[in-house]
Design a protein around this motif. Structure first.
Motif, PDB file in Angstrom:
ATOM      1  N   LYS A  73      45.126  25.205  47.993  1.00 26.52           N
ATOM      2  CA  LYS A  73      45.288  26.052  49.187  1.00 26.52           C
ATOM      3  C   LYS A  73      44.269  25.666  50.259  1.00 26.52           C
ATOM      4  N   THR A  74      43.065  25.330  49.853  1.00 30.49           N
ATOM      5  CA  THR A  74      42.030  24.908  50.809  1.00 30.49           C
ATOM      6  C   THR A  74      42.453  23.617  51.502  1.00 30.49           C
ATOM      7  N   GLN A  76      45.511  22.552  51.860  1.00 29.88           N
ATOM      8  CA  GLN A  76      46.657  22.892  52.696  1.00 29.88           C
ATOM      9  C   GLN A  76      46.206  23.464  54.040  1.00 29.88           C
ATOM     10  N   ARG A  77      45.230  24.363  54.022  1.00 34.15           N
ATOM     11  CA  ARG A  77      44.707  24.939  55.274  1.00 34.15           C
ATOM     12  C   ARG A  77      44.104  23.855  56.160  1.00 34.15           C
ATOM     13  N   THR A  78      43.387  22.920  55.548  1.00 31.77           N
ATOM     14  CA  THR A  78      42.811  21.811  56.318  1.00 31.77           C
ATOM     15  C   THR A  78      43.922  20.978  56.957  1.00 31.77           C
ATOM     16  N   LYS A  81      45.350  22.713  60.004  1.00 29.27           N
ATOM     17  CA  LYS A  81      44.443  22.638  61.160  1.00 29.27           C
ATOM     18  C   LYS A  81      44.447  21.243  61.788  1.00 29.27           C
TER      19      LYS A  81
END
Length: 120
Positions: A73-74, A76-78, A81
């Motif tokens: 998930k981390t 994916q967020r990167t 962005k």
């Protein structure tokens, strides 16, 4: 030999294989290893009308799990962005359809998961 350097070489070779695969599937490659202060996206391509952001993962064997599972998930967020930054930088309209794909290599097996995780 430096392990980090060797890992980068392995990663680069699998990214090249992923690009060949994508080109054979009629994707138009726009960028490789797009980096900014937020992070990196391995491959950015056009697939028909979709702007596709692709993460490439490799696992020699399953002792560390499946390659696809390493896109946390981390991560994916990167990717979200960095994708937004890419679109702004290249003046791509915000309403452009996007897909976030994963090309995973588990040993010699390749899998392409289209729209693997939610988008912008």
């Amino acid at each position: 030999m430096n392990k980090k350097y060797n890992n980068r070489q392995v990663g680069t070779s699998y990214e090249k294989l992923a690009i060949k695969y994508l080109e054979n599937m009629d994707y138009k490659i726009l960028a490789r290893n797009f980096r900014c202060y937020i992070g990196e996206i391995d491959i950015i391509a056009l697939n028909k009308d979709y702007l596709t952001f692709i993460e490439v993962k490799y696992r020699k064997n399953r002792s560390s799990g499946y390659a696809i599972d390493s896109v946390t998930k981390t991560k994916q967020r990167t990717i979200f962005k960095v994708a937004r930054f890419f679109m702004i930088k290249n003046k791509i309209p915000e309403n452009t359809p996007c897909s976030f794909d994963i090309i995973a290599f588990d040993g010699n097996k390749i899998s392409h998961t289209k729209n693997a995780f939610g988008g912008m």
